[in-house]
Write a protein that holds these residues in place. Structure first.
Motif, PDB file in Angstrom:
ATOM      1  N   ASN A 374       0.820  -1.203   0.000  1.00 32.15           N
ATOM      2  CA  ASN A 374       0.000   0.000   0.000  1.00 32.15           C
ATOM      3  C   ASN A 374       0.859   1.261   0.000  1.00 32.15           C
ATOM      4  N   SER A 375       1.926   1.260   0.816  1.00 34.75           N
ATOM      5  CA  SER A 375       2.814   2.426   0.855  1.00 34.75           C
ATOM      6  C   SER A 375       3.548   2.592  -0.468  1.00 34.75           C
ATOM      7  N   THR A 376       3.954   1.470  -1.071  1.00 35.67           N
ATOM      8  CA  THR A 376       4.628   1.528  -2.359  1.00 35.67           C
ATOM      9  C   THR A 376       3.703   2.107  -3.424  1.00 35.67           C
ATOM     10  N   ALA A 377       2.463   1.645  -3.432  1.00 38.02           N
ATOM     11  CA  ALA A 377       1.490   2.153  -4.397  1.00 38.02           C
ATOM     12  C   ALA A 377       1.236   3.645  -4.183  1.00 38.02           C
ATOM     13  N   THR A 378       1.211   4.080  -2.927  1.00 36.67           N
ATOM     14  CA  THR A 378       1.010   5.503  -2.625  1.00 36.67           C
ATOM     15  C   THR A 378       2.148   6.332  -3.182  1.00 36.67           C
ATOM     16  N   LEU A 379       3.381   5.899  -2.930  1.00 32.71           N
ATOM     17  CA  LEU A 379       4.546   6.638  -3.426  1.00 32.71           C
ATOM     18  C   LEU A 379       4.541   6.717  -4.946  1.00 32.71           C
ATOM     19  N   PHE A 380       4.324   5.593  -5.591  1.00 33.92           N
ATOM     20  CA  PHE A 380       4.366   5.578  -7.054  1.00 33.92           C
ATOM     21  C   PHE A 380       3.258   6.451  -7.637  1.00 33.92           C
ATOM     22  N   THR A 381       2.048   6.304  -7.105  1.00 32.89           N
ATOM     23  CA  THR A 381       0.906   7.005  -7.682  1.00 32.89           C
ATOM     24  C   THR A 381       0.954   8.507  -7.422  1.00 32.89           C
ATOM     25  N   VAL A 382       1.219   8.898  -6.177  1.00 34.60           N
ATOM     26  CA  VAL A 382       1.162  10.310  -5.798  1.00 34.60           C
ATOM     27  C   VAL A 382       2.428  11.059  -6.195  1.00 34.60           C
ATOM     28  N   ASP A 383       3.590  10.433  -5.987  1.00 33.13           N
ATOM     29  CA  ASP A 383       4.847  11.149  -6.210  1.00 33.13           C
ATOM     30  C   ASP A 383       5.385  11.031  -7.634  1.00 33.13           C
ATOM     31  N   PHE A 384       4.876  10.093  -8.414  1.00 29.43           N
ATOM     32  CA  PHE A 384       5.358   9.948  -9.779  1.00 29.43           C
ATOM     33  C   PHE A 384       4.224  10.086 -10.807  1.00 29.43           C
ATOM     34  N   TYR A 385       3.284   9.159 -10.756  1.00 33.34           N
ATOM     35  CA  TYR A 385       2.266   9.109 -11.801  1.00 33.34           C
ATOM     36  C   TYR A 385       1.411  10.370 -11.833  1.00 33.34           C
ATOM     37  N   GLN A 386       0.939  10.815 -10.682  1.00 31.04           N
ATOM     38  CA  GLN A 386       0.066  11.992 -10.648  1.00 31.04           C
ATOM     39  C   GLN A 386       0.796  13.253 -11.123  1.00 31.04           C
ATOM     40  N   ARG A 387       2.082  13.330 -10.848  1.00 25.16           N
ATOM     41  CA  ARG A 387       2.846  14.505 -11.287  1.00 25.16           C
ATOM     42  C   ARG A 387       3.119  14.462 -12.788  1.00 25.16           C
ATOM     43  N   LEU A 388       3.228  13.248 -13.347  1.00 22.49           N
ATOM     44  CA  LEU A 388       3.429  13.129 -14.789  1.00 22.49           C
ATOM     45  C   LEU A 388       2.119  13.337 -15.557  1.00 22.49           C
ATOM     46  N   ARG A 389       1.006  12.943 -14.923  1.00 18.24           N
ATOM     47  CA  ARG A 389      -0.303  13.100 -15.565  1.00 18.24           C
ATOM     48  C   ARG A 389      -1.253  13.807 -14.601  1.00 18.24           C
ATOM     49  N   PRO A 390      -1.062  15.105 -14.423  1.00 17.60           N
ATOM     50  CA  PRO A 390      -1.845  15.850 -13.424  1.00 17.60           C
ATOM     51  C   PRO A 390      -3.337  15.925 -13.732  1.00 17.60           C
ATOM     52  N   GLN A 391      -3.741  15.662 -14.961  1.00 22.95           N
ATOM     53  CA  GLN A 391      -5.155  15.738 -15.322  1.00 22.95           C
ATOM     54  C   GLN A 391      -5.916  14.447 -15.010  1.00 22.95           C
ATOM     55  N   SER A 392      -5.227  13.442 -14.470  1.00 20.28           N
ATOM     56  CA  SER A 392      -5.881  12.154 -14.188  1.00 20.28           C
ATOM     57  C   SER A 392      -6.965  12.327 -13.137  1.00 20.28           C
ATOM     58  N   SER A 393      -8.069  11.610 -13.332  1.00 21.46           N
ATOM     59  CA  SER A 393      -9.154  11.668 -12.349  1.00 21.46           C
ATOM     60  C   SER A 393      -8.760  10.913 -11.085  1.00 21.46           C
TER      61      SER A 393
END
Length: 571
Positions: A374-393
């Motif tokens: 869960n912590s790994t998924a949080t880091l990847f999603t919030v700190d990487f993916y969301q910043r690369l694709r800020p328009q994601s729902s």
């Protein structure tokens, strides 16, 4: 299956099955509560109370590597590694010093806090470091310890599977843990992690306490333990173990794992990193409904953290005493101290309780892996993916989070054979790797919070420097031990005692941070507002004083007093 299986009754198997039924029910319940956004999935809607927070902090820390590794360290070196289990005072530091900064900033991750204090690049680097550390010190260790526990307690060596034939039972157990854990994480999110960990804490404490008292009864009580392990009961070990290495600076290269000066200098650094900055632990505090609940949760966790010395480490010393008394079933302790805990379970507990403790080993590996994923998924999603694709729902980000755990698990399993070659004791391996990751991270957080003079660029440079030097030492040590490579005049970099190296790396990183700050632009006042001790407004200070009173201060003093008392008794 081949091997000598431990006798399990139908009651034992029923106990194991009961846990998975209850766990599945909780996950299904959590899955039915639709996650509207990332706060719901990753931080349990930021609505956790003190009991869930404290229980989850403790349970997340106590993985199968504690049940297996800490008992193995107790059997191999006595109380030497108890220093790391007396970090209750650092859990208090999380609640009193760091939690207010994190909650005030309303961040999802601790790397996000560093972005506010330093630069976006600092956040990216720390997130990458955390993901790497979860592979090196959490994924592989958790999977290894859980599979080792299952194999040792059940006693099987191979299992025959359709299409695959005979398969090593250790790797079958590892794959089983990975698959079932991944399913539960995808279904339940952070809320299921909190509830299942809280459910398991009383069982974990009770079952381990039963094993402790049964073991003490078998050897003849506490006095018999003291007489069987007179030297191993001391917390503070000699500065040097051989006359040839006595004196300064030669003691820096002493091979002893726990010289007293090294422990005194290094242990707080590792603890500060782990308890106060690691996303894996801090995520529980970030889930709190407010600062009062977060602080009370850390107070509860600090009390719980006092238990492992007695219920996990001392049983390993009991196993050594039984080995010396030639008690049946303990013959292998002399050559395999890492097997102390499962051997105790297999030979001392009656049918029925044996299944409970087997379940405990499997459950701790399972639940800790869930927390890790869960912590790994949080880091990847919030700190990487969301910043690369800020328009994601928000719903898309939740889906990404559910899919973000596979790679770290696979790499963690690949790392297991390398990890096994680096240390005979699982727990000491864990501390070794953490001692190389902790200094740079701890230095950046401490400097950033306590000094407003530290500049944004200095944080990135300091973090990169500390991590690079730590990983260089790890690589050189791995090649030296596995391939016998001699590094010539650089061999001192590998040979210096791991504790002293960690402290020197921390000091060097601090020097780099403050040195770079002399030549780089300072942060504007609006960036620092509320992120350092000298930039907190009077209104904020007054509001946060209302989140604690007499009882919070009282329990803080009690925990600190108990820690001091343990140090005095086991001096």
């Amino acid at each position: 299956m081949t091997g000598t299986a431990v006798l399990f009754s139908s009651w034992d198997w029923a106990i194991v099955a009961l846990y998975f039924v209850a766990n599945t029910a909780i996950c299904v319940w959590c899955a039915m509560q639709k996650e509207k956004d990332t706060a719901d999935y990753f931080l349990a809607s930021r609505n956790a109370g003190w009991f869930l927070i404290g229980s989850s902090i403790f349970a997340s820390n106590i993985g199968a590597e504690h049940l297996i590794g800490l008992a193995g360290s107790g059997a191999g070196s006595g109380m030497a590694f108890a220093h790391w289990e007396l970090h209750s005072w650092l859990v208090l530091v999380l609640g009193w010093i760091f939690a207010p900064f994190y909650l005030r900033a309303k961040v999802f991750t601790t790397p996000e806090f560093l972005e506010r204090r330093y630069t976006p690049g600092t956040r990216t680097l720390l997130s990458a470091i955390f993901l790497a550390s979860y592979i090196l010190t959490k994924a592989s260790v958790t999977i290894f310890a859980g599979a080792f526990a299952i194999q040792t307690i059940l006693g099987y060596q191979t299992i025959n599977l359709p299409l695959f034939g005979d398969v090593d039972f250790f790797w079958f157990s590892a794959a089983f843990l990975v698959v079932i854990t991944g399913v539960f994480v995808v279904l339940g999110g952070m809320k299921s992690v909190l509830w299942t960990e809280a459910m398991h804490v009383p069982v974990l404490l009770t079952g381990s306490a039963v094993l402790l008292f049964v073991g003490l009864g078998k050897i003849g009580g506490w006095d018999a333990l003291l007489s069987a392990n007179p030297e191993s009961l001391h917390l503070w070990r000699p500065l040097s173990t051989t006359p040839a290495t006595q004196g300064f600076p030669h003691f820096l290269f002493d091979p002893s794992e726990t010289p007293w000066l090294g422990v005194l200098l290094c242990s707080p650094i590792i603890g500060l990193w782990y308890w106060c900055t690691d996303q894996y632990i801090v995520q529980r505090v970030l889930s709190a409904r407010g600062l009062k609940e977060a602080r009370r949760g850390t107070l509860f966790a600090a009390y719980l953290k006092l238990a492992p010395v007695f219920i996990f480490l001392i049983p390993g010393m009991i196993a050594v005493a039984l080995f010396k008394q030639k008690y049946p079933g303990f013959e292998s302790i002399g050559t395999n101290p890492q097997g102390a805990f499962p051997i105790l379970v297999s030979n001392l507990l009656p049918i029925g309780l044996r299944g409970s403790r087997a379940r405990g080993n499997v459950v701790r590996a399972h639940e800790r892996a869930r927390s890790l994923f869960n912590s790994t998924a949080t880091l990847f999603t919030v700190d990487f993916y969301q910043r690369l694709r800020p328009q994601s729902s928000e719903q898309h980000l939740v889906t990404v989070g559910r899919l973000a755990t596979g790679v770290v698990v696979i790499i963690g399993m690949i790392w297991i054979p390398i990890m096994q070659s680096m240390s005979k004791q699982l727990y000491s391996y864990l501390q070794l790797v953490q001692s190389l990751l902790a200094p740079g991270i701890a230095a950046v957080f401490m400097a950033g919070i306590f000094s407003q003079r530290v500049t944004p660029k200095s944080g990135l440079v300091g973090l990169a420097t500390g991590f690079a030097l730590g990983m260089l030492r790890l690589l050189m040590q791995a090649l030296h031990q596995s391939a016998g490579i001699d590094w010539g005049f650089l061999q001192w970099f590998v040979d210096i005692n791991w504790l002293y190296f960690s402290f020197l790396l921390f000091a060097f990183t601090c020097a780099v941070i403050f040195g770079v700050s002399q030549f780089t632009p300072k942060a504007p006042p609006e960036q620092l507002a509320g992120l350092t001790y000298t930039t907190i407004s009077r209104e904020t200070v007054a509001a946060e004083r209302g989140t604690y009173g007499f009882w919070e201060i009282f329990h803080t003093c009690v925990v600190a007093g108990i820690v001091i008392g343990i140090y005095i008794y086991f001096w």
